[in-house]
Design an enzyme around this catalytic site. Sequence first.
Site, mmCIF file in Angstrom:
data_model
loop_
_atom_site.group_PDB
_atom_site.id
_atom_site.type_symbol
_atom_site.label_atom_id
_atom_site.label_comp_id
_atom_site.label_asym_id
_atom_site.label_seq_id
_atom_site.Cartn_x
_atom_site.Cartn_y
_atom_site.Cartn_z
ATOM 1 N N ASP A 85 8.997 -6.928 12.076
ATOM 2 C CA ASP A 85 7.966 -7.328 11.108
ATOM 3 C C ASP A 85 8.338 -8.678 10.482
ATOM 4 O OD1 ASP A 85 5.653 -7.143 9.643
ATOM 5 O OD2 ASP A 85 6.487 -5.855 8.095
ATOM 6 N N ALA A 98 4.403 1.325 -0.930
ATOM 7 C CA ALA A 98 5.513 1.316 -1.875
ATOM 8 C C ALA A 98 5.477 0.025 -2.681
ATOM 9 C CB ALA A 98 6.845 1.441 -1.133
ATOM 10 N N SER A 112 0.814 -1.218 0.000
ATOM 11 C CA SER A 112 0.000 0.000 0.000
ATOM 12 C C SER A 112 0.845 1.264 0.000
ATOM 13 C CB SER A 112 -0.936 0.000 1.215
ATOM 14 O OG SER A 112 -0.194 -0.097 2.412
#
Length: 512
Positions: free
Chosen positions: A240, A89, A87
């Site tokens: 992440d 890049a 969303s």
Amino acid sequence: EVERMSVPQRVRETLEQLGPTYVKIGQIMAGRADVLPPAFLDELARLWDQAPPEPAGDIVAVVEGELGKPLTEAFPEFDLVPVAAASLAQVHRARLPDGQEVAVKVQRPHIREQMRADLDILRDQARFLEGRLAMARERRLVELVDEVSFSLLSELDFSLEGRNAQRLRENLRRLPFALVPRVHPEVTTGRLLVTDYLDGIKLTDQAGLAAAGYDLPAVARLGVEMYVQMIFEDGFYHADPHQGNIIVVGEQVALVDFGTVGYLTPELREDLAAMLLAFVQQDPHRMATVMMGMGAVQEYDRLDGLEQALRRLLLRFHGVELRNLALGDILTDVFETARQFNIRIPSELATLAKTLIILDGLARRLDPSFALVDSIRPHVERLARERYRPTQLAREALDLAEQTRHLLRTLPHRGEILLERLERGQMVFGLDIRRLGELSRRLNEVGNRLSFAVVVAGLLLASSIMLSAGPDVAILSVPLLNLRVPIGMLTFLAAGVFGFWLLISIVRSGRP
């Protein structure tokens, strides 16, 4: 279809429809067990950061605008078909003039302006809700929005992401099996990140790893060892670990996408270790005390209730072998208990809990018998012991001595200022009353209602006097228009309507 959805499902669907800003917010909130209940956390964890690619011409314009040169001059080879598109890049495969193959992460056009506008609107909504809902004030909604805004805007700064990658690469040099791609700063900007291109197998691709001949349990152990090093040794970690952000390249385990990182100060690491040891030792008082020391307790009169809730939580795990427990789930349960008592957990620990949950799930998929807590236990015990090392105690004693020296040096001067203001009558005392704003609003509502009641009573009294005085007073004659206005009757009806409306508003408010 919507009617069959649960409330958490509707929230997730709404965030997806609202666009990239709200998708990213949902992903961040998926790790905030101190703010949201488990049902919402599970649903928000399903948010996928995927989007259709931007037109090739727009991407070329961004690259050339950031570098100030034609695309072919900066990258002799540039694949306009992205390798991945999210969303915020998308990533393109390219080659530098020296022949080095690289991955070019390009920020979507105008996404920064769109996200700032969305966050401004969200902040205004949070202020509106805090002014009207006690729950929003207790959850400190504006503060939470500011925290999320900082995280999102930081993720839009690709130069910062490049520095994150370089720092992780330097920290992990000690592990020969760990790989972080090299950043090329000469072609990296705020909207452009260029790193070495890594061609490997995603950690989530079990079939691909097995087909390539990898020992899956060994891969799981190496990945966890790398994260344990980042979290408990360095205090700076990749936050992440999902959606293919961990890949196996040859004999190494590599990390990609460094927009989301976590920080743990030495003090916070020690407090975390103490809290986990208190959990192992079934000591709810110690757990509650450590949480208070971390600055997480906003209202100290709730500490006893927190201790009782933690005791009930520990009873659920009594007798269960520690290696059979998921560390991330333990932290989530602790944070959920704190949320019930309106106790704010440091956001760094909430991010850590989310990371450990994802990491534990990845490791167990590769090796069902894997126990994350076994890998972490030595580091937790070491951190707990370090609190009482002679060197650490000496350092704390020196800090205390320095603070005491500063206090003794400034105390006479402060005392002189205090006495001087007292003699001049300039001493000012401040009184901070909890929920003073809410009290002020309540008093304002009461004052408005009383004023309105006085006006209604005045109209009723005046109309009654006019009606009892007869038609000469109760009826107003307008000679020029030849009109007779029954002003007494009109004011009486107006008083009745206004009085009825006041009665209805009192009944509806529930505060007669």
